[in-house]
Design a protein around this motif. Structure first.
Motif, PDB file in Angstrom:
ATOM      1  N   ARG A 471      39.028  54.897  -0.220  1.00 51.29           N
ATOM      2  CA  ARG A 471      37.875  55.145  -0.838  1.00 51.29           C
ATOM      3  C   ARG A 471      38.383  54.378  -2.492  1.00 51.29           C
ATOM      4  N   ASP A 472      36.625  54.398  -3.151  1.00 50.56           N
ATOM      5  CA  ASP A 472      36.867  53.371  -4.475  1.00 50.56           C
ATOM      6  C   ASP A 472      38.600  53.976  -5.298  1.00 50.56           C
ATOM      7  N   ALA A 473      38.750  53.075  -6.148  1.00 49.86           N
ATOM      8  CA  ALA A 473      40.282  53.123  -6.292  1.00 49.86           C
ATOM      9  C   ALA A 473      39.605  53.123  -8.324  1.00 49.86           C
ATOM     10  N   VAL A 474      39.938  54.282  -8.621  1.00 43.68           N
ATOM     11  CA  VAL A 474      39.660  54.743  -9.736  1.00 43.68           C
ATOM     12  C   VAL A 474      40.479  54.076 -10.635  1.00 43.68           C
ATOM     13  N   PHE A 475      39.585  53.099 -11.527  1.00 44.66           N
ATOM     14  CA  PHE A 475      40.531  52.063 -12.486  1.00 44.66           C
ATOM     15  C   PHE A 475      40.689  53.248 -14.146  1.00 44.66           C
ATOM     16  N   SER A 476      40.522  53.927 -14.151  1.00 44.30           N
ATOM     17  CA  SER A 476      40.801  54.037 -15.642  1.00 44.30           C
ATOM     18  C   SER A 476      41.698  55.210 -15.976  1.00 44.30           C
ATOM     19  N   GLU A 483      45.666  48.093 -20.164  1.00 39.58           N
ATOM     20  CA  GLU A 483      45.520  46.846 -20.486  1.00 39.58           C
ATOM     21  C   GLU A 483      44.255  47.644 -21.799  1.00 39.58           C
ATOM     22  N   PRO A 484      44.353  47.930 -22.901  1.00 38.02           N
ATOM     23  CA  PRO A 484      42.431  47.869 -23.148  1.00 38.02           C
ATOM     24  C   PRO A 484      40.990  47.129 -22.247  1.00 38.02           C
ATOM     25  N   PHE A 485      39.963  47.986 -22.455  1.00 35.78           N
ATOM     26  CA  PHE A 485      39.319  47.694 -20.991  1.00 35.78           C
ATOM     27  C   PHE A 485      38.448  46.825 -22.674  1.00 35.78           C
ATOM     28  N   ILE A 504      40.984  41.713 -25.838  1.00 41.15           N
ATOM     29  CA  ILE A 504      41.079  42.162 -26.647  1.00 41.15           C
ATOM     30  C   ILE A 504      42.679  42.937 -26.536  1.00 41.15           C
ATOM     31  N   VAL A 505      43.192  43.307 -27.725  1.00 42.73           N
ATOM     32  CA  VAL A 505      44.567  43.169 -28.074  1.00 42.73           C
ATOM     33  C   VAL A 505      45.055  44.943 -29.010  1.00 42.73           C
ATOM     34  N   GLU A 547      35.037  51.079 -25.007  1.00 44.78           N
ATOM     35  CA  GLU A 547      35.984  52.223 -24.140  1.00 44.78           C
ATOM     36  C   GLU A 547      37.503  51.706 -24.939  1.00 44.78           C
ATOM     37  N   LEU A 548      37.697  54.160 -24.930  1.00 41.90           N
ATOM     38  CA  LEU A 548      38.695  54.017 -25.398  1.00 41.90           C
ATOM     39  C   LEU A 548      39.798  54.161 -23.799  1.00 41.90           C
ATOM     40  N   ASN A 549      39.482  54.095 -23.062  1.00 43.18           N
ATOM     41  CA  ASN A 549      40.570  54.711 -22.372  1.00 43.18           C
ATOM     42  C   ASN A 549      40.956  53.241 -21.621  1.00 43.18           C
ATOM     43  N   THR A 550      42.263  53.311 -20.966  1.00 47.63           N
ATOM     44  CA  THR A 550      42.737  51.447 -20.613  1.00 47.63           C
ATOM     45  C   THR A 550      43.181  51.529 -19.024  1.00 47.63           C
ATOM     46  N   MET A 551      43.362  50.487 -18.548  1.00 51.91           N
ATOM     47  CA  MET A 551      43.358  49.825 -17.368  1.00 51.91           C
ATOM     48  C   MET A 551      44.721  50.528 -16.492  1.00 51.91           C
TER      49      MET A 551
END
Length: 866
Positions: A471-476, A483-485, A504-505, A547-551
């Motif tokens: 399956r595609d890999a969930v990235f968030s 890492e911030p997006f 993007i620090v 985007e508030l998610n991170t990697m």
RNA sequence: GCCCGGGUGGCGGAACUGGUAGACGCGCUGGAUUCAAAAUCCAGUUCUGGCAACAGAGUGCGGGUUCGAUUCCCGCCCCGGGUACCA
């Protein structure tokens, strides 16, 4: 003077650091060799004796390759983003950056004690903005790319836009989410935002509503490989399936290439097999069944289209989109209550209760397009929404699950292969002669499969199709410490930030929990410094939302091996993620050492990103590592996993203090083959300590260094060359344990011979220097050499020294009596089949009893048969 | 269930593509050195019988191929890992 390991080791540790002994050069005429370890996550508990096992082996190999004249790249770094530091931060309020740095310092101290030949000038840290700016940069590249199936390659999104502008979706062969076809004119007429929305269905990094693994306890989504048996890999918290809007990477586009690539690399069969299973390719057909009295079709995927005459009913996944549409009015109630039931079942329950047969009838019928018969359509949760088409044609005769279902609900079971016995279970045979199948009757299964697929394609009711489990890999992740997006939104459509605004620090926040509104922790940040150069600040909430998610944790580790290749100062390194020159010199990793537990995670993503960067033209190769060795785990003495939790951790620092680093290294290698799991035992370390002391004494008489320049004799040369041969052969086949035995044998023999000759001891020192570098450096300098032993040429093996004048071979005669026959020394492998010679020899000894047959086999034995 | 590995002394483990099974280390036994201990050194250590020379058996179990099998083939047992309604 006795062997004082602690002062010797301290001396050389310092010397290597001061003199940058193990620095690799990018501009070298030498042939390159890249030895990589999976870099550690710097946890709060520090290293235990299990961690360095792989590092020691790879270090031995690096040192060996340096002796052979290679320019060796052997770097180390830290996989520093991750959940534990953040969990710790939530509990204590300590900033993850701070605890991470403390842990890194501790790791470095521990690693330094063991005497690794790492080039620390190339160290990477995935949580360092200088590093993750490039992780963000690669993400932007993924976002601006699509996968062109026609040429099996990722391409910049611009080529897709051009395609849309010239022919719309006609002749397009792309890996993408479901999309509606359109013409070039329609495309041009779409508003800008709609175009962006469509493009998102094609991007390799995309945001979409998908069924994801949601872990409430961790407050984040997880990728498939981070979920084990229905609970989170980290912490073991329950995980549920939820539909959420999340970032994903389109790794499925690379499924076939990830599979094919396995044939080109030297990884263990078991690891390749794990990846093959995970990718899960299956070949078959997709077939459409019309639904009676509805303007709808049920599409199914099957690997056994030949059994279509035995398809006595259809089953849809409960989540299938047609369910509500086709359910008849009198079945509405039953279907509704079944849907209610499936929703109430957790993922865990569903997985553990696979024996339980449940389902409901929709009241609708499908028309088998080949037989034109009507079959009832059911729903059941044994059919998964996420695989294939989310619907199956049930063939109870040939599939156990279908059989169970048919029995339970009293549906017909029709055998379609001669001899199929379906009386108390399905008969899942894959060969035989077709029966009850009209025009397929009499054919063998493989032929029937080809025939039926041809027919299906002819009739236009389906086609050949390959499916993958991957399956595609969930990235968030709804987390802070990642890492911030580099993403902001306009009308909920994602846009990337400019490359020159990176990194993007990660903003400072004072609490690491989600916000009251349920946003990820980054929602607490009031200021985002996302324009470093000009110091411009935009405020969160004003301007455009960010985007508030991170990697996820595996982002940085998917490409870190490339960053090690970069040399130079800050300015140079800030120019690109890796230079074309560096990549074309170092190329792939030649030896990658790490645990097999990363088989379906890191090692797959690592290959995926490499293939992508290759497609983008940044890399001249498309597999990251040629050779992979999975080192086993070192368990506690009772065979249990070594863990802080069980209080059975053995700290390498203590072992080094008591026995020395060289003894630790030798002992870890001597425990057994590198790939095997094995319990730590302290008893055996006495053996290698004893060896080191014997080695030391070989060069000394009492307190005095006592090596002489006398010419070596035959026995001494033989002892040495036996060792050279064994150690060289073993290292060439990545055996790190058996050379230790060879050293011990050599030292024992030389001690017996009282050999103190430079001619013997110098090469011996080099042989030992990979496994036990500190003592070797010390002896080497005592032998009068000024430079480090690390790049001295490896001793050359000479077979002549091993030859005896004659060898005695045993002979078994008539299976009973044993004779010793002395054969000429030069009678070796090349004598195979030369019966005459052996016959003569045997005859000489067996006087009178001439054997009928004598066979000489390579090197060793003569068997005589009367 | 399916797919990969792997079963060798008291223990960890050697034995490369079939060629003297048990290297090397640990442990154990005996001895030397020592007032004694540590350290070091020597000898022995697969099992059974024998004081011994020696004989027989032996690489999870049962068959097979071969002059010869830990190694190759077939069937079974056990252990480890992966995966699990993947149609």
């Amino acid at each position: 003077m006795e062997y004082d390991f602690s002062s010797i080791e301290r001396k050389w540790r310092t010397r290597w650091q001061q003199e940058l002994t193990f620095r690799a050069q990018n501009n070298s005429k030498k042939e390159k060799f890249y030895v990589l370890d999976m870099f550690p996550y710097p946890s709060g508990s520090g290293l235990h004796v299990g961690h360095p096992l792989g590092y020691i082996a790879s270090d031995i190999f690096s040192r060996y390759k340096r002796h052979l004249g290679f320019n060796v790249l052997h770097p180390m770094g830290y996989d520093a983003f991750g959940l534990p530091a953040e969990q710790y931060a939530i509990q204590t309020g300590q900033h993850p950056a701070k605890t991470t740095q403390e842990n890194i310092d501790r790791y470095r101290e521990q690693l330094d004690l063991i005497g690794f030949s790492f080039d620390w000038s190339r160290q990477v840290n995935t949580s360092d903005p200088e590093f993750y700016r490039w992780t963000q940069w690669i993400f932007i590249k993924l976002f601006h790319s699509w996968y062109n199936k026609a040429i099996e390659k990722a391409e910049p999104i611009e080529t897709l836009i051009r395609h849309f502008e010239t022919e719309g979706t006609a002749n397009l062969n792309a890996v993408a989410d479901d999309y509606q076809d359109f013409t070039a004119e329609e495309w041009k007429a779409f508003p800008f935002m709609q175009q962006r929305e469509i493009l998102l269905k094609f991007r390799l990094a995309y945001r979409a509503e998908t069924v994801v693994n949601w872990c409430p306890a961790l407050g984040t989504v997880l990728a498939n490989d981070e979920v084990v048996n229905g609970v989170s890999e980290r912490g073991g918290h329950p995980v549920e399936q939820r539909k959420m809007k999340q970032w994903s990477l389109r790794i499925t586009a690379y499924a076939q290439r990830l599979l094919d690539g396995l044939d080109t690399i030297d990884w263990t069969d078991s690891l390749k097999e794990i990846q093959r299973n995970w990718i899960g390719r299956s070949q078959g057909a997709q077939i459409r069944f019309a639904v009676k009295d509805h303007d709808a079709e049920v599409e199914v995927f099957t690997t056994r289209p030949d059994t279509i005459f035995g398809a006595t009913f259809m089953v849809l996944a409960p989540e299938h989109e047609l369910v509500s549409e086709i359910t008849s009015s009198d079945q509405k109630k039953e279907i509704a209550s079944y849907l209610e039931y499936t929703k109430s079942r957790s993922e865990r329950e569903r997985m553990s209760e696979t024996k339980k047969v449940t389902g409901a009838f929709t009241g609708a019928y499908a028309i088998n397009p080949i037989t034109n018969t009507e079959v009832p359509i059911w729903i059941a949760d044994y059919v998964l929404a996420g695989y294939g088409t989310g619907a199956v044609m049930a063939v109870p005769a040939g599939d156990q699950r279908d059989w169970d279902f048919a029995r339970h609900f009293n549906l017909p079971i029709t055998p379609v292969i001669e001899g199929q016995d379906v009386s108390d279970g399905a008969d899942e045979r894959k060969d035989g002669t077709m029966i009850n199948s009209d025009f397929l009757n009499g054919m063998q299964v493989p032929q029937a499969i080809q025939t039926i697929i041809d027919r299906i394609e002819e009739l236009g009711i389906g086609k050949r199709k390959v499916n993958y489990k991957l399956r595609d890999a969930v990235f968030s992740r709804q987390r802070y410490w990642g890492e911030p997006f580099p993403i902001y939104y306009r009308d909920d459509i994602p846009f990337t930030m400019d490359e020159d605004k990176l990194p993007i620090v990660l903003p400072e926040i004072n609490e690491f929990k989600p916000t009251e509104d349920g946003d990820p922790p980054l929602g607490r940040a009031t200021r985002w410094n996302w324009d470093r150069e000009n110091g411009k600040v935009i405020e969160n909430g004003k301007g455009f939302p960010i985007e508030l998610n991170t990697m996820p944790g595996w982002a940085g580790s998917s490409w870190y091996y490339l960053r090690y290749m970069m040399e130079g100062n800050k300015e140079t390194r800030a120019k690109e993620f890796v230079s074309a020159e560096a990549v074309s010199y170092w190329k792939q990793v030649d030896l990658y050492m790490g645990g097999a537990e990363h088989a379906t995670g890191h090692l797959l993503y690592f290959r995926f990103w490499t293939k992508f960067l290759h497609d983008m033209g940044y890399l001249p190769f498309d597999e990251p590592a040629n050779k992979l060795i999975n080192q086993g785990m070192i368990q506690a003495e009772d065979g249990q996993k070594m863990s802080k939790r069980y209080g059975n951790v053995v700290n390498p620092d203590d072992v080094v203090a008591e026995h020395g680093a060289d003894a630790l290294r030798l002992h870890e290698m001597f425990l057994g083959p590198i790939e095997m799991h094995k319990p730590w035992n302290t008893k055996g370390i006495e053996g290698v300590s004893k060896f080191l002391r014997k080695l030391w004494r070989l060069y000394h008489n009492g307190d005095d260094f006592a090596v002489t320049d006398e010419k070596a004799n035959k026995d001494e040369l033989k002892a040495l060359h036996k060792c050279i041969q064994k150690v060289t052969e073993d290292l060439d086949r990545f055996a790190f344990n058996t050379p230790v035995s060879a050293f011990m044998v050599a030292v024992n023999e030389l001690t017996d011979l009282q050999c103190k000759k430079r001619e013997i001891l110098e090469p011996l020192t080099i042989l030992v220097s990979c496994h036990a570098p500190h003592i070797a450096e010390e002896l080497w300098s005592r032998l009068g050499n000024e430079d480090s032993i690390s790049e001295v040429a490896w001793p050359i093996f000479n077979e002549d020294y091993l030859k005896d004048d004659s060898i005695t071979y045993p002979v078994s005669f008539n299976g009973k009596t044993r004779f010793q026959i002395e054969l000429p020394a030069d009678m070796g492998r090349e004598e195979v089949g030369k019966e005459v010679l052996a016959h003569e020899v045997a005859q000489k000894w067996l006087a009178g009893n001439a054997p009928k047959k004598v066979i000489v086999v390579p090197g060793r034995i003569v068997n005589v048969v009367i």
